[in-house]
Write an enzyme that holds these catalytic residues in place. Structure first.
Site, PDB file in Angstrom:
ATOM      1  N   ASP A  81       0.744  -1.164  -0.021  1.00 33.78           N
ATOM      2  CA  ASP A  81       0.061   0.108  -0.026  1.00 33.78           C
ATOM      3  C   ASP A  81       0.781   1.141  -0.064  1.00 33.78           C
ATOM      4  O   ASP A  81       2.213   1.288   0.283  1.00 33.78           O
ATOM      5  CB  ASP A  81      -1.042   0.010   0.997  1.00 33.78           C
ATOM      6  CG  ASP A  81      -2.175   0.943   0.973  1.00 33.78           C
ATOM      7  OD1 ASP A  81      -2.234   1.866   0.067  1.00 33.78           O
ATOM      8  OD2 ASP A  81      -3.150   0.690   1.545  1.00 33.78           O
TER       9      ASP A  81
HETATM   10  C1  NOJ Z   1      -4.120   3.629  -0.077  1.00 28.56           C
HETATM   11  C2  NOJ Z   1      -5.204   2.743   0.227  1.00 28.56           C
HETATM   12  O1  NOJ Z   1      -5.091   2.288   1.605  1.00 28.56           O
HETATM   13  C3  NOJ Z   1      -5.214   1.730  -0.849  1.00 28.56           C
HETATM   14  O2  NOJ Z   1      -6.644   1.093  -0.767  1.00 28.56           O
HETATM   15  C4  NOJ Z   1      -5.395   2.456  -2.172  1.00 28.56           C
HETATM   16  O3  NOJ Z   1      -5.473   1.640  -3.263  1.00 28.56           O
HETATM   17  C5  NOJ Z   1      -3.986   3.186  -2.396  1.00 28.56           C
HETATM   18  N1  NOJ Z   1      -3.851   4.216  -1.335  1.00 28.56           N
HETATM   19  C6  NOJ Z   1      -3.718   3.763  -3.661  1.00 28.56           C
HETATM   20  O4  NOJ Z   1      -4.624   4.807  -3.812  1.00 28.56           O
END
Ligand code: NOJ
Length: 757
Positions: free
Chosen positions: A292
């Site tokens: 993430d």
């Molecule tokens: C953070 C989020 O937790 C995740 O779900 C998301 O896909 C990513 N950022 C990318 O935007």
């Protein structure tokens, strides 16, 4: 921001052009062989490049990185140091960036473009939690197909969805993005969504690779506070958290995303047990894992590793194949391999996985296959999508209360007062996590009603939900104390036959970074509701919210309550159709709604304590609160209809010893005056086991649409996979013993039977 990126693109496009050897790949079937061929040509740096993902400058979906680093991104693509971009979308933009990768880097390996297409790209479907309330797997699959078709026309070939995190805590803002509290329902929905996004043919231009996220246990953040520590037991991990991830693999999901949280002291991104032992070895997942946003880097802040170098090392060893926005892979991995701290075979394994997905998407055959301006123009906001999301929206609505059949509304001769800022808000119904969408594109409740019938409407805002600017990346101003609109709302309500009050949360009040300690009506909306109630009791409360709310006063006083979540682009039209009874509501709650936030986490599939759960008169030593009931206000699986159903004649046929099945059947009758859809739910209780089992577990459900007076026999078959569980070593086991079975229209179903294994 956009101009910075594309100014640079122009400059970079003037660079030299090389012949990309792998781009001329024909339709050979053996992807593995192609991957090996390409891998053998890659330098270590280029391999690490494939493992590096940067965010573009169009949208930020995480903390902004420092500018010095951000400036090198396009140069890095040119040098083969980037495998993927996120947050670059729109054909023109994607094409420009892809061109650099394909035409200017030495090997011309195409980028894969990821984006959070969570519940639609431009045409927005209900938030995922709302969709889950439909329990309609086909409709959810269709919703994901629509999202994929629209997003892929805008250059995107990889979505960071579905979020399959189970959560029991309504304080956590991201419950809006999941399928609720139940691992069985969550698993079915995970499969439906993955199938919808990826379709039968990943290389088709209208499908995208999906991501099962966030592995694992992100939904169990302590106290519902975003990004918080997770500390759950093995039994919950195996039996509650893992199943929807496992189901996603059964549906052939191409990628996983690791979670931000620590799980039992180990950050998920650096957790060898999760990513390697379970996911890649035990489950044999052969797609790739993306971290993430900076979750590799965050392992330093977690206090798990000392610096970026150690973070990169740990993440790769654990099995994180691609790094999203931490920069540590690109900055540290080469030296780590050269110094013998990370084996190159681990890098090779990650790169193989990433290249494989790119081949499967068909990016080597045509890196611009998602980049047709013409298709983009025809596809975005296409009318056929509106129909699909409207259908999904109707099916997502849950009727929570309908005293004296106040609903459906009479279609003429009524003076209707519509009250509440949300009734006239064209953005909130889009919900959170719809970063590709345009603001103000939802049909409001007011718009939906006004064009629907012959009644007379008068609108009054009453009070704001939030004030000031609202944006995905900024904190909302929730200090709304202004009651100056109350008087007008009260006077509008006074002379109306019916008052429709649209209250709840702003569309960005749930989602990432939006945890709440209060799960009531924000601002002064509760007071507004009570003031209006004083002058007119004929209130239909239409709730728009991204999480379960605790509304005991409304439940006690308001005759009709409709849970309308955030239903997306077609919100107001779908709500009008339901309020007027042209669609008979059929949604069922995918999460328990508490009476009070103090009951959270509250979930139906709890374990029995050693003490009674129901009152023992005069006793104090039982499992309870002294100031609130144990039960939820509305249980998991609950939802009314404009008709009524009766379930009877439950029979259990136990042929487990012969053919490994237990067959349960019931007779369902529509006892009301209208056609309607029932979701018949089957729960079991394994009465005793070597690891205690929940008091109830959903194991099957079936939806049946019946005419008034019609009856149907509903039959369920239970097999090992329904009757067993994971022990604390992660071994699936089916144990002998007594089981109870309950069938009904919610998790408190009373009709029951039993059997022995
Ligand atoms: C953070 C989020 O937790 C995740 O779900 C998301 O896909 C990513 N950022 C990318 O935007």
């Amino acid at each position: 921001m956009k101009s910075i990126l594309f100014g640079l693109v122009g400059v970079l496009l003037m660079g030299c052009q090389q012949n990309p050897p792998s781009n001329n790949t024909t339709n050979e079937s053996n992807i593995d062989q192609k991957v090996e061929e390409l891998l053998s040509k890659m330098t270590l740096e280029e391999k690490i490049g494939q493992m590096n993902q940067y965010s573009g400058f169009m949208d930020f979906t995480g903390p902004q990185p420092d500018k010095g680093r951000a400036a090198n991104k396009l140069e890095h693509i040119k040098n083969g140091l980037v495998g993927s971009m996120l947050n670059v979308h729109g054909v023109e933009n994607v094409r420009a960036v892809q061109k650099i990768a394909v035409e200017e880097s030495r090997l011309g390996i195409p980028l894969i473009f990821g984006f959070d297409v969570i519940h639609g790209y431009k045409t927005i479907s209900p938030i995922p939690l709302a969709e889950a309330a439909s329990w309609d797997l086909e409709a959810m699959k269709r919703s994901a197909e629509i999202a994929a078709e629209e997003a892929s026309a805008a250059g995107i070939n990889w979505t960071f969805a579905p979020m399959v995190d189970i959560s029991r805590d309504a304080r956590w803002g991201r419950v809006m993005e999941g399928a609720g509290e139940d691992p069985y329902l969550g698993s079915q929905i995970a499969k439906a969504r993955v199938n919808g996004f990826q379709g039968d043919d990943l290389s088709a231009t209208h499908t995208v690779a999906a991501t099962a996220k966030h592995f694992a246990a992100y939904g169990f953040a302590e106290a519902g506070r975003e990004y918080n520590t997770v500390d759950i037991g093995t039994s919950t991990l195996y039996n509650v958290v893992f199943p929807p991830f496992r189901a996603s693999i059964e549906a052939d999901v191409k990628t996983f995303m690791s979670a931000f949280n620590v799980l039992n002291g180990i950050p998920a991104t650096g957790d060898e047990f999760l990513l390697r032992d379970i996911l890649k070895d035990k489950w044999d997942f052969n797609g790739f894992v993306v971290t993430d946003w900076d979750s590799a880097g965050e392992m330093v802040a977690h206090g798990f590793v000392k610096d970026g170098r150690a973070a990169a090392k740990q993440a790769v060893i654990a099995g994180s194949d691609m790094d999203m926005e931490s920069y540590h892979y690109i900055e540290e991995l080469k030296a780590l391999v050269e110094d013998g701290e990370v084996e190159e075979k681990l890098i090779d394994d990650s790169v193989r996985r990433i290249l494989k997905v790119k081949f499967e998407l068909g990016l080597f055959e045509d890196p611009y296959k998602y980049c047709s301006e013409e298709r983009e123009k025809e596809t975005l906001y296409n009318a056929k999508f509106r129909e699909g999301v409207r259908d999904m929206a109707k099916k997502s609505i849950v009727l929570l209360k309908n005293k004296n059949e106040l609903l459906p509304l009479k279609s003429s001769g009524q003076r209707i007062a519509v009250i509440g800022a949300l009734a006239n808000d064209k953005t909130s119904p889009l919900g959170s996590w719809r970063i590709g969408a345009d603001e103000e594109t939802a049909v409001t409740v007011l718009e939906g009603l006004e064009k629907y019938d012959q009644n007379t409407y008068s609108y009054s805002k009453g009070a704001d939900v939030v004030t000031g600017e609202t944006s995905f990346t900024q904190e909302l101003n929730i200090n709304t104390t202004d009651k100056s609109g109350f008087a007008e709302a009260v006077s509008t309500a006074k002379s109306a036959h019916v008052v429709i009050m649209v209250l709840g949360e702003h569309g960005l009040q749930s989602g990432e970074g939006r945890s709440r300690t209060r799960i009531d009506l924000p601002g002064v909306q509760q007071e507004l509701l009570e003031e209006v109630y004083k002058v007119n009791k004929n209130i239909v409360l239409v709730l728009q919210n991204g999480r379960p709310l605790a509304l005991p006063w409304a439940d006690e006083h308001i005759p009709a309550i409709v849970e309308a979540w955030q239903l997306g682009t077609e919100s107001g039209n779908a709500i009008a159709e339901v309020l007027y009874g042209d669609y008979n509501p059929s949604g069922k709650l995918p999460m328990s709604f508490p009476r009070h936030v103090g009951q959270v986490p509250i979930y139906y599939n709890q374990k029995s304590t050693g003490r009674p759960f129901l009152p023992s008169p005069g006793e104090v030593f039982w499992s309870h609160y002294t100031d609130e009931k144990n039960s939820p206000l509305y249980p998991f699986g609950y939802g009314l209809s404009y008709t009524t159903f009766d379930l009877k004649d439950l029979t259990v046929e136990n042929t487990y010893a012969d053919d490994g099945t237990v067959t349960v059947s019931v007779s369902l009758t529509n006892t009301g005056k209208r056609k309607g859809k029932s979701t018949v739910q089957l729960y079991i209780r394994d009465e005793y086991a070597s690891v205690t089992r929940p008091v109830r577990e959903l194991k099957s459900f079936e939806q049946a649409e019946l005419e008034a007076g019609e009856s149907r026999k509903i039959t369920f078959q239970l097999t090992d996979k329904d009757l067993g569980f994971y022990d604390n070593n992660g071994k699936f086991t089916v144990e002998e013993g007594s089981f109870q079975v309950f069938v009904g229209e919610d998790s408190q179903a009373q009709l029951s039977g039993e059997f022995q294994l």
